[in-house]
Design a protein around this motif. Structure first.
Motif, mmCIF file in Angstrom:
data_model
loop_
_atom_site.group_PDB
_atom_site.id
_atom_site.type_symbol
_atom_site.label_atom_id
_atom_site.label_comp_id
_atom_site.label_asym_id
_atom_site.label_seq_id
_atom_site.Cartn_x
_atom_site.Cartn_y
_atom_site.Cartn_z
ATOM 1 N N ARG A 1 -17.638 -46.778 -84.973
ATOM 2 C CA ARG A 1 -18.342 -46.279 -86.153
ATOM 3 C C ARG A 1 -18.512 -47.433 -87.145
ATOM 4 O O ARG A 1 -18.355 -47.275 -88.337
ATOM 5 N N TYR A 2 -18.845 -48.591 -86.596
ATOM 6 C CA TYR A 2 -19.105 -49.768 -87.424
ATOM 7 C C TYR A 2 -20.571 -49.721 -87.879
ATOM 8 O O TYR A 2 -21.432 -50.400 -87.340
ATOM 9 N N TRP A 3 -20.810 -48.882 -88.873
ATOM 10 C CA TRP A 3 -22.190 -48.667 -89.309
ATOM 11 C C TRP A 3 -22.709 -49.811 -90.183
ATOM 12 O O TRP A 3 -23.919 -49.935 -90.386
ATOM 13 N N SER A 4 -21.814 -50.618 -90.729
ATOM 14 C CA SER A 4 -22.247 -51.730 -91.585
ATOM 15 C C SER A 4 -22.452 -53.000 -90.773
ATOM 16 O O SER A 4 -21.853 -53.187 -89.708
ATOM 17 N N TRP A 5 -23.268 -53.882 -91.313
ATOM 18 C CA TRP A 5 -23.489 -55.156 -90.662
ATOM 19 C C TRP A 5 -22.265 -56.054 -90.749
ATOM 20 O O TRP A 5 -21.319 -55.808 -91.494
ATOM 21 N N THR A 6 -22.283 -57.101 -89.960
ATOM 22 C CA THR A 6 -21.273 -58.151 -89.982
ATOM 23 C C THR A 6 -21.908 -59.397 -90.593
ATOM 24 O O THR A 6 -23.026 -59.779 -90.218
ATOM 25 N N ILE A 7 -21.216 -60.006 -91.538
ATOM 26 C CA ILE A 7 -21.691 -61.246 -92.142
ATOM 27 C C ILE A 7 -20.967 -62.413 -91.466
ATOM 28 O O ILE A 7 -19.744 -62.399 -91.332
ATOM 29 N N TRP A 8 -21.717 -63.428 -91.041
ATOM 30 C CA TRP A 8 -21.135 -64.551 -90.315
ATOM 31 C C TRP A 8 -21.586 -65.882 -90.922
ATOM 32 O O TRP A 8 -22.558 -65.939 -91.693
ATOM 33 N N ALA A 9 -20.856 -66.944 -90.584
ATOM 34 C CA ALA A 9 -21.195 -68.291 -91.086
ATOM 35 C C ALA A 9 -20.706 -69.334 -90.096
ATOM 36 O O ALA A 9 -19.731 -69.121 -89.372
ATOM 37 N N LEU A 10 -21.390 -70.472 -90.079
ATOM 38 C CA LEU A 10 -20.981 -71.605 -89.245
ATOM 39 C C LEU A 10 -21.097 -72.882 -90.070
ATOM 40 O O LEU A 10 -22.197 -73.376 -90.326
ATOM 41 N N PRO A 11 -19.954 -73.446 -90.491
ATOM 42 C CA PRO A 11 -20.008 -74.739 -91.204
ATOM 43 C C PRO A 11 -20.347 -75.868 -90.232
ATOM 44 O O PRO A 11 -19.780 -75.951 -89.139
ATOM 45 N N VAL A 12 -21.268 -76.742 -90.634
ATOM 46 C CA VAL A 12 -21.663 -77.897 -89.822
ATOM 47 C C VAL A 12 -21.364 -79.151 -90.630
ATOM 48 O O VAL A 12 -21.894 -79.330 -91.739
ATOM 49 N N ALA A 13 -20.513 -80.025 -90.098
ATOM 50 C CA ALA A 13 -20.105 -81.226 -90.841
ATOM 51 C C ALA A 13 -21.253 -82.225 -90.978
ATOM 52 O O ALA A 13 -21.453 -82.818 -92.044
ATOM 53 N N GLU A 14 -21.995 -82.421 -89.902
ATOM 54 C CA GLU A 14 -23.119 -83.360 -89.924
ATOM 55 C C GLU A 14 -24.333 -82.673 -89.304
ATOM 56 O O GLU A 14 -24.422 -82.522 -88.088
ATOM 57 N N PHE A 15 -25.255 -82.272 -90.153
ATOM 58 C CA PHE A 15 -26.379 -81.471 -89.673
ATOM 59 C C PHE A 15 -27.355 -82.339 -88.869
ATOM 60 O O PHE A 15 -27.760 -83.400 -89.333
ATOM 61 N N PRO A 16 -27.756 -81.863 -87.665
ATOM 62 C CA PRO A 16 -28.567 -82.698 -86.765
ATOM 63 C C PRO A 16 -30.074 -82.546 -86.977
ATOM 64 O O PRO A 16 -30.830 -82.372 -86.012
ATOM 65 N N SER A 17 -30.532 -82.596 -88.199
ATOM 66 C CA SER A 17 -31.977 -82.460 -88.465
ATOM 67 C C SER A 17 -32.741 -83.609 -87.802
ATOM 68 O O SER A 17 -32.248 -84.750 -87.763
ATOM 69 N N PRO A 18 -33.959 -83.342 -87.283
ATOM 70 C CA PRO A 18 -34.605 -82.035 -87.170
ATOM 71 C C PRO A 18 -34.037 -81.268 -85.972
ATOM 72 O O PRO A 18 -33.602 -81.879 -84.986
#
Length: 401
Positions: free
Chosen positions: A340-357
């Protein structure tokens, strides 16, 4: 004992009369909403606001309308004049005022996510044009809803809660095409189930419903597509068949990618109406086509949800799905093994060095190991509904940031 008291107080032959509804006034709305259609009004939550808080503020909660929003002429009198009918295949049909409903001892509050079946439709439109409001990933929101369980009202009316052949129809105060009221139905297995948690609600996030969100009454059907959570509710009817409303019979159905508007007509009557939501996830930060300096730290954020099952993992890829890593679960309700998990789950992923692009991708998994298909092209349909393909966000490099 409680049923005897409630029947004595609330039963009667007075017909429900909600004639104080008109269709001219427009409610106040936040400038932070992204307007996708002006008439009827349809707007979504911006990605900057999605997943910032577990409960979505009412003023930026997405708005889905099929017709003009009813304007209330004398809402200060609604406690006594706004009547809800409960009728149909029941032994004891009754009418009840808003004020009497709010005095029910069974009043409960529940967190639940609502999501339009057309959420993320624009991604399908990029493959081939679909018909419908051009929703991005913001036709979703999570709120605390307060009201009376639907099964309580059906029990008072002496409906057969165990009959798998029955349906419960909800009629709203909004109209489309001039004269037709919006109505939807759900199977009795959901409507009459105590653990189905369907609410007849009058409050959202601790305050009365806003006009855009169904004041004074709406249905909240957690785990089902948002179309079934009818707003401006004035009648509940138990039927031995699905609602015959156009939006039940000629919309919110899923077809093969090969089905077009030229060959769909014979399929409407034999294709089941959508009910439960699929497992879903989306990236809310960064937005698509954002610029992030290569090598800088950045935290990717997003939401995930299923149809009541708990989200067990969210995978994130920084190279368009070649390799993956598990995101952190930032917020999730704790309900044990009860689905009965009717609510969403909030998630995150920290990235130390972002590989743009790069192209960021996310996918979610629930307790039944349900996950998302890789590409929207595999599930494309002419209405653009139920797009739960991997969500992709393109990020550009800014060497001068």
């Amino acid at each position: 004992m409680i049923f005897c008291i409630l029947l004595f107080v609330f039963m009667g032959s007075v017909a429900a009369d909600n004639s104080s509804l008109s269709y001219e006034q427009e409610p106040e709305r936040s400038h932070r909403l992204i307007i996708n259609q002006h008439e009827p009004f349809n707007a979504e939550t911006g990605v900057d606001d999605l997943s910032k808080t577990f409960l979505t503020p009412s003023e930026i909660f997405y708005v889905r309308n099929h017709g003009p929003v009813p304007a209330l002429q004398e809402p200060e009198h609604f406690n006594s004049t706004y009547m809800l009918q409960v009728n149909g295949i029941v032994e004891s049909p009754f009418n009840i005022s808003l004020g009497a409903l709010q005095r029910f001892p069974e009043k409960v509050s529940m967190n639940a996510t609502l999501m339009c079946a057309g959420n993320r439709r624009t991604e399908m439109s990029k493959i081939k044009t679909v018909k419908g409001v051009p929703w991005g990933p913001g036709a979703i929101g999570n709120a605390e809803w307060t009201g009376v369980p639907l099964w309580t009202l059906l029990s008072i009316a002496k409906a057969d809660l165990d009959n798998p052949n029955l349906h419960v129809e909800f009629s709203g105060g909004d109209v489309f095409e001039g004269t037709t009221h919006y109505a939807q139905s759900i199977p009795m297995y959901k409507a009459g189930d105590r653990k189905g948690d369907v609410l007849v609600a009058w409050a959202m996030n601790g305050q009365p419903l806003t006009l855009d969100h169904g004041y004074p009454l709406r249905v909240v059907v957690p785990g089902f597509i948002g179309a079934r959570s009818v707003k401006w509710l004035n009648r509940i009817t138990v039927l031995d068949h699905e609602s015959q409303n156009r939006y039940q019979q000629k919309d919110y159905k899923l077809f093969l990618p090969s089905v077009t508007w030229e060959n769909v007509d014979p399929l409407w009557n034999i294709t089941p109406a959508l009910t439960q939501l699929s497992v879903q996830s989306a990236i809310t930060e960064p937005a698509d086509n954002s610029t992030i300096m290569h090598g800088s730290p950045y935290t990717i954020k997003g939401y995930a949800q299923s149809n009541g099952a708990r989200i067990t993992r969210v995978d994130v890829s920084l190279n368009n799905g070649i390799t993956w890593q598990a995101a952190d679960i930032v917020y999730q309700e704790k309900k044990g093994y009860d689905n009965r998990y009717w609510s969403w789950t909030i998630w995150a992923l920290p990235v130390a060095e972002f590989p743009s692009p790069c192209v960021i991708v996310c996918r979610a998994w629930d307790t039944s190991a349900n996950t998302q298909p890789e590409a929207a092209a595999h599930i494309w349909n002419l209405r653009g509904v139920m797009n739960n393909a991997w969500h992709r966000v393109h990020v550009h490099d800014d060497k001068h940031a």
